[in-house]
Every structure is written in structure tokens, then in C-alpha cells.
Write a protein that holds these residues in place. Structure first.
Motif, PDB file in Angstrom:
ATOM      1  N   LEU A  92       0.857 -36.875 -23.340  1.00  0.00           N
ATOM      2  CA  LEU A  92       0.366 -35.633 -22.827  1.00  0.00           C
ATOM      3  C   LEU A  92      -0.999 -35.526 -23.148  1.00  0.00           C
ATOM      4  N   LEU A  95      -1.360 -39.074 -19.442  1.00  0.00           N
ATOM      5  CA  LEU A  95       0.167 -38.865 -19.100  1.00  0.00           C
ATOM      6  C   LEU A  95       0.027 -38.842 -17.518  1.00  0.00           C
ATOM      7  N   GLU A  96      -0.821 -38.570 -16.964  1.00  0.00           N
ATOM      8  CA  GLU A  96      -0.760 -38.460 -15.394  1.00  0.00           C
ATOM      9  C   GLU A  96      -0.765 -39.818 -14.720  1.00  0.00           C
ATOM     10  N   TRP A 124      -4.454 -23.086 -31.340  1.00  0.00           N
ATOM     11  CA  TRP A 124      -3.712 -24.093 -30.931  1.00  0.00           C
ATOM     12  C   TRP A 124      -2.175 -23.689 -31.286  1.00  0.00           C
ATOM     13  N   GLY A 125      -2.133 -22.812 -32.425  1.00  0.00           N
ATOM     14  CA  GLY A 125      -0.632 -22.635 -32.780  1.00  0.00           C
ATOM     15  C   GLY A 125      -0.014 -23.475 -33.815  1.00  0.00           C
ATOM     16  N   SER A 126       1.178 -23.241 -34.173  1.00  0.00           N
ATOM     17  CA  SER A 126       1.954 -23.702 -35.219  1.00  0.00           C
ATOM     18  C   SER A 126       1.940 -25.477 -35.025  1.00  0.00           C
ATOM     19  N   ARG A 149       3.930 -27.534 -32.293  1.00  0.00           N
ATOM     20  CA  ARG A 149       2.906 -28.072 -31.206  1.00  0.00           C
ATOM     21  C   ARG A 149       3.332 -29.829 -31.330  1.00  0.00           C
ATOM     22  N   TRP A 192       4.726 -31.817 -28.027  1.00  0.00           N
ATOM     23  CA  TRP A 192       4.111 -32.713 -27.410  1.00  0.00           C
ATOM     24  C   TRP A 192       5.016 -33.992 -27.150  1.00  0.00           C
ATOM     25  N   VAL A 213       7.701 -32.782 -24.267  1.00  0.00           N
ATOM     26  CA  VAL A 213       6.957 -32.502 -22.792  1.00  0.00           C
ATOM     27  C   VAL A 213       6.853 -33.851 -22.345  1.00  0.00           C
ATOM     28  N   PHE A 253      17.970 -30.791 -22.194  1.00  0.00           N
ATOM     29  CA  PHE A 253      17.388 -30.701 -20.873  1.00  0.00           C
ATOM     30  C   PHE A 253      18.193 -31.727 -19.918  1.00  0.00           C
ATOM     31  N   THR A 295      10.102 -24.720 -22.804  1.00  0.00           N
ATOM     32  CA  THR A 295       9.180 -25.725 -22.644  1.00  0.00           C
ATOM     33  C   THR A 295       9.416 -26.530 -21.436  1.00  0.00           C
ATOM     34  N   LEU A 296      10.526 -27.460 -21.653  1.00  0.00           N
ATOM     35  CA  LEU A 296      10.878 -28.309 -20.907  1.00  0.00           C
ATOM     36  C   LEU A 296      11.272 -27.883 -19.269  1.00  0.00           C
ATOM     37  N   THR A 321       8.135 -27.501 -17.895  1.00  0.00           N
ATOM     38  CA  THR A 321       7.712 -28.705 -17.288  1.00  0.00           C
ATOM     39  C   THR A 321       8.035 -29.218 -16.134  1.00  0.00           C
ATOM     40  N   TRP A 332       1.606 -22.619 -29.156  1.00  0.00           N
ATOM     41  CA  TRP A 332       1.716 -24.126 -29.256  1.00  0.00           C
ATOM     42  C   TRP A 332       2.316 -24.450 -27.853  1.00  0.00           C
ATOM     43  N   LEU A 370      -0.250 -24.466 -25.076  1.00  0.00           N
ATOM     44  CA  LEU A 370      -1.158 -25.787 -25.158  1.00  0.00           C
ATOM     45  C   LEU A 370      -0.436 -26.715 -24.515  1.00  0.00           C
ATOM     46  N   ALA A 371       0.574 -27.032 -24.956  1.00  0.00           N
ATOM     47  CA  ALA A 371       1.560 -28.432 -24.191  1.00  0.00           C
ATOM     48  C   ALA A 371       1.836 -27.897 -22.444  1.00  0.00           C
ATOM     49  N   LEU A 372       1.990 -26.622 -22.280  1.00  0.00           N
ATOM     50  CA  LEU A 372       2.216 -26.413 -20.882  1.00  0.00           C
ATOM     51  C   LEU A 372       1.059 -26.477 -19.909  1.00  0.00           C
ATOM     52  N   THR A 414      -1.711 -28.193 -20.845  1.00  0.00           N
ATOM     53  CA  THR A 414      -2.139 -29.678 -20.804  1.00  0.00           C
ATOM     54  C   THR A 414      -1.367 -30.516 -19.667  1.00  0.00           C
ATOM     55  N   CYS A 415      -0.001 -30.093 -19.761  1.00  0.00           N
ATOM     56  CA  CYS A 415       0.980 -30.663 -18.830  1.00  0.00           C
ATOM     57  C   CYS A 415       0.497 -30.304 -17.219  1.00  0.00           C
ATOM     58  N   ASN A 460      -2.796 -32.287 -16.399  1.00  0.00           N
ATOM     59  CA  ASN A 460      -2.480 -33.488 -16.087  1.00  0.00           C
ATOM     60  C   ASN A 460      -1.991 -33.796 -14.538  1.00  0.00           C
TER      61      ASN A 460
END
Ligand code: B12
Ligand code: SF4
Lengths: 312, 446
Positions: A213, A217-218, A267-269, A273, A277, A280, A307, B278-279, B282, B300, B303-305, B307-308, B311
Motif C-alpha cells: 500500500l 500497490l496499484e 499518522w496515529g498509533s 497503523r 497497512w 489493507v 473479511f 478498514t477492510l 477498502t 492510522w 492514513l491507510a484508507l 493511501t488506498c 493508489n
């Protein structure tokens, strides 16, 4: 306007693969895009393998290193922990200690480790080299022999070393990962070269190369989607092996999984995080087509399993 | 479905009067088919032809702007199912839910977190785009109070007012009238009343139904009531339903030009557990949501979302890139180091970030390599000794620096001799391979 659901069926299908001495992990087999069970057949869940390695994970970041404290000192204890405590469905043993710049372990030492791990677990094993093309050729031949008839996955065969590795996987009855670099044509070509040696195309796993990510990733996402579409719409057998997402290794080296919150408060915890990463990256690639994933953090694995429960 | 030039021609006056600036009606029709002309250019076209052509040329997913002002969000306009075919157009909006049963102090906290959510990543400003205020109390008074509190603290943030109670909708909307909010909560039971409120306040109407048949029937009904801007919810809540319904909606709109589902999709992703949420979000990003609703703002997760989303929504043909030039980091003097890298955005931002971390003022020469990373550009012959030396010479940087020293990325150490040959009087120094080695490297030289 009456609504007719625009469902799609395809001529092609992804090969189904079963791994392990008891064939207990099965993936692939679908004739639709990932999780599109509403228009076809998607019989199997993606399989997540826990990554372990032959040497202690000193270069893994704290967040993921600490969950294996006390068990990661030797691969056998580590493997048993994943099987018994974490209920892993498969294990991926990366022989990073064979890399010439690391411990430079010999193929014989690697073979012994593989034997020891295999005799202490009863779940399927994926055996990975150190990604050094010359050394892998020697190491993977030795370990394929050591694991003869255990129906492991051996990886990774690349353009520069596939011949010896594919021959060893074939002679010892294993599945094989074929890795090329983020290019659908290179991937197709490598699969062709390997099957031209007589290797059964239904025993191959395609690794189009993972990227984390935020770090490409893309590219992986789109190459996977394109490979899967070629498999289904063009019924192209060279594109029909299931795909691997080698997630943990790429994720746990990027800055977002390592930089302390004190340095980057927005950026948080750090812990959450890092796990997010990995979560995701794996989730996105699974949606794009990966059905075998290699991951490190148990909470990320757990989240992705939940999921999958919701998706199936 | 786009019409062909000949089909369009049949609808034109066929007088070849040239007022449109084209020699014949047919020539004009061909331009229209290629979307290189606008129908307005023909003064004589009939109302009937305008209607047919307008409908046929409307984008398959209706373009709608949500909110007003600098933080408004564009939705819809998508044209493909897979990002490798063509760039996905409008990045989905992330919204966070605030229930009207939440204590005021807590509401303040969430609104503050939304305001502080903006971060810069690879040159783009990314944030939680919207707030989803839900009428959990079912009490119009409480709903109104919650909307008021949120709107006062976050006047620029686009809002989604979620209620199926028309009285509550009216009470909430009157506070944010003319801010183009979404009123989410029209269903089979309240369609007329909700459509009326949405019309009164020019809100976008969020329409929910269970299943796609019912949803299509409902959007048609609401359209006939005079509401054109809608976002749609198929009732999908589990990941399995989300991927199925969002995929079928997108396909119906794009491949069949099925107008009744040609609206931006809202995906409710709220979950108890943060990683699972989060998933699900996504999945919404990857599979066609225009708005994704979350239960919590956490840095956190944001940031992940973000960025996703970044992308998935980058242009697959053109890597994100920055302008070729010599950037200054800090306030470099003639003695400060000069480093070179490529113009791939990711490379530039990682390297300049680490140079900033080092606190050593520097010049960073960023060379146009068509947006490729250092090694990719090198492998593709776009970051070579001759190109680098030519760039350095033409930049005129020679006159600005005291020491003619160029620091190159460690991964292309192999180029150092060849660059020195081509840049007489210059010294080439090989820097670290990874950017995270830059601070130590620069400090050790200072
Ligand atoms: C994504 C990718 C691509 C993408 C392009 C992405 C892009 N916009 O550049 C695509 C799929 C298009 C691609 C294509 C190719 N690729 Co490519 N690609 C990669 C990949 C996976 C990641 C590259 C990346 O984004 N890195 C991240 C950026 C930030 O890294 P970076 O720019 O190098 O910057 C880092 C350092 O160099 C350093 N740094 C940067 N600047 C500076 C400056 C100074 C002064 C210092 C000190 C440090 C420093 O800091 C950064 C962070 O640490 C790499 C493999 C890998 N994992 O690295 C292969 C890789 C670069 N590709 C490779 C190749 C061969 C190619 C192709 C020629 C062949 C092919 N596969 O088709 C083509 C060429 C492209 C073309 N147009 O012809 C090879 C290069 C081999 C080599 N060692 O020379 C690699 C290494 C893969 C491999 N192992 O073989 N690729
Ligand atoms: S202005 Fe209209 S009628 Fe005249 S030539 Fe152009 S298209 Fe034909």
C-alpha cells in the motif's frame, strides 16, 4: 425501465490447487472474478499462510517482531506456535538466512531446517528462498528434495533460475511459484517457459510481484486484475494458475509500519497503523485476485479472515 | 449509450447552413459523436433532438457535486469497471457517522478530528471529506440540534443528514439549506415526502431500497417527482452484498447505460471492529463506492484508507510526477549539498521528506524521467549518465554552487564514473541506497 442484472459468465476458470501432505489447503477453482459468487462458482476461500523464517526476525519492525518473542528463536518452535496457538492454515518458511549477504547458510543446512519444520507440523508448508537468483537455485533444489512427496509449495522460480527450480519441484512432487516483475506479458512468458519443460500448468502459482500500500500497490492490483480477466475471458491456460500475494515482506519494510508516532503524530498509533497497512494491502490484492497470501501479523490475518467470512 | 455520427445526423436539421461552423450537418454530427463539439453550436436543432441527444450523451454515472465551496466533493462520471482501462475519475468521499444521541462534548471531539484529518501525501491533500449525521434518536428536535452543532463547528464540511423521518429531515435541512447536503433516507414508504423536502432545500437525495430491482423502480419514481440528484443505497451491508450490488450497479450504468442506476453509490461500512471496518472501506474504494461511511475517525485508519484511495484512483497510464527542476530544501547556501533523483512523485516525496528530516539545507535536482522511480528509470534508459549530465549543465546550477559535487542515489552507483566523464570538473558522490539513510549520510558530512 425493468432491471435485468448484467451478470457475466466466462469461458475460462482458475485452476484449483490443493497443498500439504493431506491436501488440507485448497484455493483457486473459481470461474468468476474474486468473490463474484453471484454469477458463478467460487468454491474456495483464499488461503493465508503465516510467514516464518530460518533465522530470528531481527530486521522485522517491533510491532510484528514482538508478537513472536520467545518463539521466533528457532523455526521449529515458531512453526508450532503458528500451527497450535494461532491456528494457521499453512506456513511459509522463508530461508532468508541462506542469502550470501546474511548468514549465507548452505543448501544442506536449509534442507535440514525444512525437514525439522516438516516433521513438527501437520499443516501445509510453503518453502521460499532468499530471493537471490543463483543461491536460490541451489537452495531450493536441496529443500525440494528434503521435502519430497510432502506436496509443498516451492518458490520462487524467476526467469533467471526457473529451470533447476522447476525441475526439482517436478521431481519431488511439489507446487511451484513463478515470479515475474509486475508485467502481465513477463508473467505469461515465464509460465509458458516452465510448462514447456513438462511442468504441469495446474501445479503453478503465479506471483506477479507484490507491492505495499502506498508503494506501488496499484501496479500489483492492476496486473492481478488483468491476469484474472485474461484467464476468464480469453480462457488462456497460461494465465489460469491461482495468484500469490507475498504481502508481509513488502509491507513490513515501508516507513508507515516503522515510523514512531512521536515523530509523525498525524499518522496515529504505530501499532494499529502497521497492522492496518498489512490488512489493507492483503485485502485489496485479494479483491484483485490473490488467493494465496503470505502474512505476518496475527491481527492482520484475523481481520482478513473475518473479511473473507463476510465475502464468501 | 453513445450514439453514432449517423444516428446523430438523423436528428439534425439537415440544411447544411454552416451556422455551427461546420461545412455540413454530417460533419457536425461526426464531431458530436467524438465529443469534440457541443450541440449548442447549432441554433436550429429541435427540442426533441435536444432531449434525445442530451439523454444519450449524459455520462453513465450522473455527475453530482456534494457540498459547496472549497471542500465540496465531485461524485459520479465514472466510465470504466477496471482501473487499467482508464483512470477512475472522482475519488470516493469518506464520511464519518455522528449519531444525534451522542453527547455534545463527544460531537465536538469528532468534528475536531475531522477538521484535523487532513494530511499531505505525495503532494495531494487528503482528508475525511464529509460528516454523516444520523437521526438515531428518531426525534426531530434532537436531530436538528445535532445538525446545528456540527454545522456550526464545521461550516465547510459537506454533510449527509440521515433520517427517514420527513419532519426531522426538514428540521435538519433548514440549517444547512443551500449547502448541497445529502438527505439520506428516502425509501418506498416515504418517497413523496422526502422528495419534497429534498426539492425545497435543493439537497441530493439518498435513496435506499432492498435489492436492485426495487432500487431502480424507486429512483425512477423519485425522478418523476422532480428530484434529479440522487445517491443510491442497495441495502448492501455485508461485504458479499457490497461487492455484488456495487458491481452490478456499475456494470448496468456503464455497459447498459441503465439510467435508473446511473447514480453515485453510497456504501455503509461501519463495523464494531476497526480493522474489519478498514477492510470494508477498502472494498468500497476498490469496488465503486462514491461515498464510504465510517463509524470512527482514527489517524492510522485514515492514513491507510487515504493511501488506498490514492493508489486506486491514480492514472494507470501516467505515473504521478512532479515538475523537473532544482528544488530547495531548507535554505541552501552555495556550500550546501546537491543531490539528484527522478521525478516520480513517490520518489521525490520520500527523498525530500528525508532531506527535510536531516535538517541539512540541500538542493535536490529532480530530473524528468517520465514519472519513473530511480531503478525503473535507469532500467528504461531514462536516468543515464548522459541525460543526467545534460540536465545538470542546462540547469545552470553550476553558477549557484561552490563545490561542483553531485550526490547520486546509491542504487545507481554504477553511473558515477560515466557522469564524471561527462561533467568535467564535477565530483560524483554515491549516496545511500535507501532514502532513510539520507539523514545520517548528510549529517556525517556536515
Ligand atoms: C513499480 C515498478 C515498476 C513500474 C513503474 C513504477 C514507476 N512509476 O516507476 C512499472 C511496472 C511500469 C515498471 C516497469 C519496468 N521496470 Co520496474 N519496478 C518497479 C518496482 C516494483 C518498484 C519501483 C518503485 O516504485 N520504487 C519506489 C521508489 C520510491 O524507489 P526509488 O525511486 O528507487 O527511490 C528510492 C531509492 O532509490 C532512494 N533514492 C531515490 N532518489 C535518491 C536520491 C539520492 C541522492 C539518494 C541518496 C537516494 C535516493 O530513495 C527511495 C526510497 O528508498 C521495482 C522493484 C522494487 N521493489 O524496487 C521494479 C524495478 C525498478 N523495475 C525493473 C525493471 C527492469 C523494469 C522494466 C525495464 C522491465 C519491466 N518489468 O517491464 C520496466 C521499465 C519501464 C519502462 N517504461 O520501460 C527492475 C530494475 C532492475 C535493475 N536493478 O536495474 C526493478 C528493480 C525490478 C527488478 N528487481 O528487476 N516497474
Ligand atoms: S448549424 Fe445545424 S443545421 Fe446548420 S449546418 Fe450546422 S448542424 Fe446543420
Amino acid at each position: 425501465m425493468a432491471f435485468a442484472a448484467p451478470k457475466e459468465t466466462y469461458p475460462g476458470k482458475v485452476f484449483q490447487i490443493a497443498i500439504g501432505a493431506d491436501q488440507s489447503a485448497v484455493f483457486g477453482g473459481e470461474n468468476v472474478l474474486s468473490f463474484h459468487s453471484f454469477e458463478g462458482n467460487a468454491p474456495n476461500r483464499p488461503v493465508i499462510a503465516y510467514e516464518i523464517q530460518d533465522i530470528p526476525p531481527e530486521d522485522w519492525p517491533e510491532t510484528v517482531r514482538k508478537v513472536y518473542e520467545g518463539v521466533s528463536g528457532d523455526p521449529v518452535t515458531w512453526a508450532k506456535h503458528c500451527q497450535n496457538e494461532l491456528k494457521a492454515k499453512a506456513i511459509a518458511l522463508r530461508l532468508i538466512g541462506t542469502h550470501p549477504d546474511r548468514e549465507n547458510r548452505s543448501p544442506e543446512e536449509a534442507a535440514k531446517i525444512v525437514k525439522d519444520v516438516l516433521s513438527s507440523i501437520n499443516i501445509p508448508l510453503i518453502i521460499l528462498g532468499s530471493n537471490h537468483v543463483e543461491k536460490d537455485a541451489a537452495v531450493l533444489v536441496a529443500v525440494a528434495e528434503a521435502a519430497k512427496d510432502k506436496n509443498c509449495v516451492i518458490g520462487k522460480a524467476q526467469e533467471a533460475n526457473y529451470k533447476t527450480i522447476a525441475a526439482a519441484a517436478m521431481a519431488n512432487h511439489h507446487k511451484l511459484i513463478a515470479m515475474s516483475e509486475l508485467d502481465i506479458n513477463l508473467s505469461k512468458q515465464l509460465n509458458i517457459l516452465i510448462t514447456q519443460m513438462g511442468f504441469d500448468k495446474e501445479k503453478l502459482i503465479t506471483d506477479p510481484m507484490c507491492s505495499a500500500l502506498g508503494y506501488g500497490l496499484e501496479y500489483t492490483y492492476s496486473v492481478m486484475e488483468r491476469i484474472r480477466l485474461a484467464a476468464l475471458t480469453q480462457n488462456d491456460a497460461t494465465m489460469q494458475p491461482p495468484m500469490l500475494g507475498d504481502v508481509g515482506m513488502y509491507v513490513w519494510k515501508v516507513k508507515e509500519t516503522q515510523a514512531p508516532e512521536a515523530d509523525l503524530p498525524y499518522w496515529g498509533s504505530l501499532e494499529e497503523r502497521g497492522i492496518a497497512w498489512e490488512t489493507v494491502t492483503a485485502g485489496a490484492l485479494m479483491v484483485a485476485g490473490a488467493e494465496l497470501l503470505i502474512m505476518r501479523h496475527p491481527r492482520a490475518v484475523k481481520a482478513v479472515e473475518n473479511f473473507i467470512d463476510e465475502l464468501m | 449509450m453513445a450514439l453514432s455520427g449517423v444516428e446523430i445526423f438523423k436528428l439534425l436539421p439537415k440544411t447544411n447552413c454552416k451556422k455551427c461552423g461546420h461545412p455540413t450537418c454530417l460533419a457536425f454530427a461526426m464531431k458530436l459523436a467524438q465529443r469534440q463539439a457541443s450541440l449548442d453550436a447549432c441554433p436550429d436543432v429541435s427540442e426533441e433532438a435536444k432531449r434525445i441527444l442530451g439523454e444519450a450523451s449524459a455520462p453513465p454515472v450522473r455527475p453530482i457535486t456534494f457540498g459547496t465551496g472549497p471542500k465540496s466533493v465531485k461524485m459520479g462520471e465514472e466510465t470504466v469497471l477496471f482501473r487499467h482501462e482508464k483512470k477512475f475519475v472522482n475519488p470516493c468521499a469518506f464520511a464519518v457517522e455522528i449519531k444525534d444521541t451522542t453527547a455534545d462534548s463527544e460531537i465536538d471531539g469528532i468534528v475536531a478530528a475531522v477538521a484535523a484529518s487532513e494530511i499531505d501525501r505525495v503532494g495531494q491533500k487528503l482528508r475525511i471529506d464529509a460528516i454523516f449525521v444520523s437521526n438515531a434518536s428518531n426525534d426531530p428536535g434532537r436531530f436538528e440540534a445535532a445538525v446545528k452543532a456540527v454545522a456550526a463547528k464545521a461550516p465547510e464540511v459537506p454533510l449527509i443528514l440521515s433520517t427517514s423521518n420527513a419532519a426531522a429531515a426538514d428540521a435538519g435541512l433548514k440549517i444547512v439549506a443551500d449547502k448541497k447536503p445529502v438527505l439520506f433516507g428516502a425509501d418506498e414508504s416515504n418517497a413523496e415526502a422526502m422528495a419534497n423536502v429534498a426539492k425545497t432545500y435543493k439537497a441530493i437525495l439518498g435513496v435506499s431500497a432492498r435489492g436492485l430491482d426495487a432500487l431502480a423502480a424507486l429512483t425512477e419514481k423519485i425522478k418523476s417527482l422532480g428530484v434529479e440528484d440522487m445517491v443510491i443505497d442497495s441495502g448492501a451491508r455485508s461485504a458479499k452484498e457490497i461487492i455484488e450490488n456495487n458491481t452490478l450497479i456499475r456494470r448496468a450504468a456503464i455497459k447498459k447505460n441503465f439510467k435508473a442506476l446511473g447514480y453515485p453509490v453510497i456504501t455503509l461500512a461501519q463495523r464494531e471492529e476497526g480493522m474489519l471496518e478498514t477492510l470494508i472501506a477498502t472494498l468500497g474504494v476498490a469496488k465503486y463506492a462514491a461515498i464510504v461511511v465510517l463509524s470512527k475517525v482514527e489517524k492510522w485508519k485514515n492514513l491507510a484508507l487515504f493511501t488506498c484511495r490514492q493508489n486506486i484512483y491514480t492514472d494507470p497510464q501516467v505515473p504521478m510526477q512532479v515538475e523537473q527542476k532544482i528544488y530547495k530544501v531548507g535554505e541552501p547556501t552555495p556550500e550546501s549539498p546537491l543531490m539528484i533523483t527522478t521525478n516520480f512523485s513517490l520518489t521525490y516525496f520520500i527523498v525530500s521528506g528525508e532531506v527535510e528530516n536531516s535538517k541539512v539545507p540541500c538542493r535536490l535536482a529532480v530530473m524528468d524521467s517520465e514519472g519513473l522511480s530511480v531503478l525503473t528509470a535507469w532500467a528504461a534508459g531514462k536516468f543515464t549518465a548522459s541525460k543526467i549530465s545534460q540536465f545538470i549543465l542546462e540547469s545552470g546550477i553550476e553558477n549557484e554552487v561552490k563545490n561542483k559535487e553531485l550526490i547520486i542515489p546509491g542504487y545507481v552507483a554504477i553511473l558515477s564514473g560515466a557522469i564524471e566523464d561527462k561533467l568535467p570538473g564535477w565530483k560524483v558522490t554515491v549516496g545511500p541506497r535507501e532514502a532513510n539513510g539520507i539523514p545520517a549520510f548528510l549529517k556525517s558530512r556536515a
